[in-house]
Design an enzyme around this catalytic site. Structure first.
Site, PDB file in Angstrom:
ATOM      1  N   LYS A   1       0.822  -1.224   0.000  1.00  0.00           N
ATOM      2  CA  LYS A   1       0.000   0.000   0.000  1.00  0.00           C
ATOM      3  C   LYS A   1       0.850   1.265   0.000  1.00  0.00           C
ATOM      4  O   LYS A   1       0.600   2.189  -0.776  1.00  0.00           O
ATOM      5  CB  LYS A   1      -0.920   0.005   1.232  1.00  0.00           C
ATOM      6  CG  LYS A   1      -2.001  -1.041   1.223  1.00  0.00           C
ATOM      7  CD  LYS A   1      -2.942  -0.897   2.397  1.00  0.00           C
ATOM      8  CE  LYS A   1      -2.297  -1.223   3.743  1.00  0.00           C
ATOM      9  NZ  LYS A   1      -1.945  -2.642   3.876  1.00  0.00           N
ATOM     10  N   THR A   2       1.840   1.314   0.881  1.00  0.00           N
ATOM     11  CA  THR A   2       2.627   2.539   1.007  1.00  0.00           C
ATOM     12  C   THR A   2       3.421   2.830  -0.265  1.00  0.00           C
ATOM     13  O   THR A   2       3.459   3.966  -0.743  1.00  0.00           O
ATOM     14  CB  THR A   2       3.568   2.447   2.217  1.00  0.00           C
ATOM     15  OG1 THR A   2       2.781   2.356   3.411  1.00  0.00           O
ATOM     16  CG2 THR A   2       4.466   3.673   2.312  1.00  0.00           C
TER      17      THR A   2
ATOM     18  N   GLU B   1      -3.992   5.736   1.756  1.00  0.00           N
ATOM     19  CA  GLU B   1      -3.956   4.293   1.969  1.00  0.00           C
ATOM     20  C   GLU B   1      -5.237   3.840   2.670  1.00  0.00           C
ATOM     21  O   GLU B   1      -5.844   4.605   3.421  1.00  0.00           O
ATOM     22  CB  GLU B   1      -2.744   3.909   2.813  1.00  0.00           C
ATOM     23  CG  GLU B   1      -1.435   4.133   2.109  1.00  0.00           C
ATOM     24  CD  GLU B   1      -0.251   3.625   2.910  1.00  0.00           C
ATOM     25  OE1 GLU B   1      -0.406   2.620   3.627  1.00  0.00           O
ATOM     26  OE2 GLU B   1       0.820   4.244   2.818  1.00  0.00           O
TER      27      GLU B   1
END
Length: 459
Positions: free
Chosen positions: A122-123, A166
């Site tokens: 995600k990051t 996110e």
């Protein structure tokens, strides 16, 4: 649920303000005129940065920290019923929101909210998309789960209708969001202190997909097992990406340069295949980049801007982050704390120049360590030598009778070389005595294991 009126800023108190996401939201509210304060267990670079902005931060857990004049409180998922500040907030009848609920309310203020979900990646994917949006001059608002060097932190406030964030599945946080474009990067077993099993996790991601409106789009990895179960019957459009030629977007002819950085041919429904060059290593980053490209196309960003942004993207804080060299060996830091992430990172490291690959691993939470003991051991054997530290408890207490010595035994049973040290100082001494010129050392975990590498660089 308490609704924040963003046209009429009030006083908000954050319990757990030092978390990467909580700090970003606190900074966002502060910059938009809210009176913000909060507390955390101890001082950190994150809390110090908040204090420099004029945000008051208290340390420790104390009901007296909660200001008398606050209008609303925001809590992390790590705050439990017996938290003294939470008790005081309830007793005083102060309305409160979860971190996810606040983020969801912020999303509603933007024309094009984009939420990036998935068990892993995600990051990095959010960071790649951030760089693309910035390079294209879209002036986005960004909420990244890590430190992005180009914005000097994890939050950026823009003036356009783009909001990128996110979306974490833990405690079903992402079900409080209101995205117009949603990404699902992958789905695996994790957070089994909350979810019952993999099917329970899949059910939550299905519910996340159902949040998208009819004029929205889901970008989903076609590599997810039975991904059609997540997309069948959705009212929104669906775009697939992955490694399969059956996907709308896929990567072909993947190669790595002498520093392990990946490049590939991008194949998609629009135009001829194009070569994409990355400045980050690993097949997982190819996967992340394809997801980012597919999303950028949806937003109408030129392919030239997209590929230039990706070529200039050098990763985020704690994602295969080069830290420096000491005594001739290289130190890299990585946030990996799940067996799949460890495998991916160590496989990427194989393409990075090195003689011997060392991995200093700090297990994260007792429940995850116990649940994935065999998988952790197998993944870590990809390193030539493993050094273990004590388990980082995070939100948990040691009630499971599990320790890093158990993981050491499991690694050694697979003929892996593994040492355990109860203190960082002992680990550092061992590494200085044994790492030699040309070796690659990765500090790995979601806790504070990065301090070992940073300390070695000061020797």
């Amino acid at each position: 649920m308490y609704q924040i009126d963003f046209d009429n800023p009030v006083s908000v108190y954050f319990v757990g303000i030092g978390g990467i996401s909580m700090s970003g939201l606190a900074a966002l509210l502060h910059r938009t005129g809210f009176t913000v304060s909060g507390s955390d267990w101890k001082s950190s670079p994150i809390t110090q940065a908040l204090e420099q902005k004029g945000i008051r931060v208290s340390y420790g857990e104390d009901a007296a920290h909660v200001p008398e004049d606050i209008d609303c409180a925001v809590l992390t998922s790590a705050v439990h019923e017996d938290n003294l500040e939470f008790i005081a907030i309830r007793q005083r009848g102060i309305p409160y929101l979860s971190r996810a609920q606040l983020l969801g309310q912020i999303m509603r203020n933007y024309e094009t909210p984009i939420a990036v979900s998935g068990t892993h990646g995600k990051t990095t994917t959010t960071s790649m998309l951030s760089e693309i949006l910035l390079h294209a001059g879209t002036d986005p608002t960004l909420a990244v789960g890590g430190i992005l060097k180009s914005i000097g932190g994890n939050i950026r406030i823009g003036s356009s209708g783009y909001f990128l964030a996110e979306a974490c599945e833990y405690t079903n946080s992402f079900l409080s969001f209101f995205p117009k474009i949603g990404l699902i990067l992958n789905i695996e077993e994790d957070h089994l202190d909350f979810f019952k099993d993999l099917e329970d996790i899949r059910h939550s991601f299905r519910r996340f997909a159902q949040l998208l409106p009819a004029d929205g789009t889901l970008v989903i990895s076609g590599d997810i097992d039975r991904y059609q179960e997540l997309t069948d019957g959705l009212s929104c459009a669906v775009v697939t990406y992955g490694h399969s030629r059956d996907c709308d977007y896929y990567a072909d002819s993947i190669t790595h340069d002498s520093q392990g950085n990946a490049s590939f041919m991008l194949c998609c429904p629009h135009g001829e295949p194009q070569r994409v060059a990355l400045q980050v290593p690993g097949l997982h980053n190819v996967h992340n980049a394809v997801a980012a490209i597919a999303t950028a196309d949806l937003l109408g960003i030129s392919r030239r801007d997209t590929l230039e942004a990706l070529k200039n993207f050098h990763g985020t804080d704690r994602r295969f982050e080069y830290k420096g060299t000491v005594n001739g060996f290289t130190i890299v830091d990585d946030y990996a704390h799940h067996p799949t992430e460890i495998t991916t990172t160590l496989q990427a490291a194989q393409n990075y120049p090195h003689k011997k690959l060392w991995c200093v691993f700090q297990p994260h939470t007792y429940s995850r360590t116990k649940t994935f003991m065999a998988e952790f051991a197998q993944a870590l054997t990809l390193a030539d030598h493993v050094v273990l530290t004590d388990i980082y408890a995070a939100r948990e207490k040691d009630t499971l009778g599990i320790s890093s010595r158990d993981l050491q035994a499991a690694i050694q049973a697979l003929n892996g070389q593994c040492d355990y040290f109860p203190t960082f100082e002992e680990a550092e001494k061992f590494l200085l005595e044994n790492c030699i010129n040309g070796d690659l050392l990765i500090t790995m975990g979601a806790g504070d294991v990065h301090k070992i590498g940073e300390s070695l660089l000061e020797k």
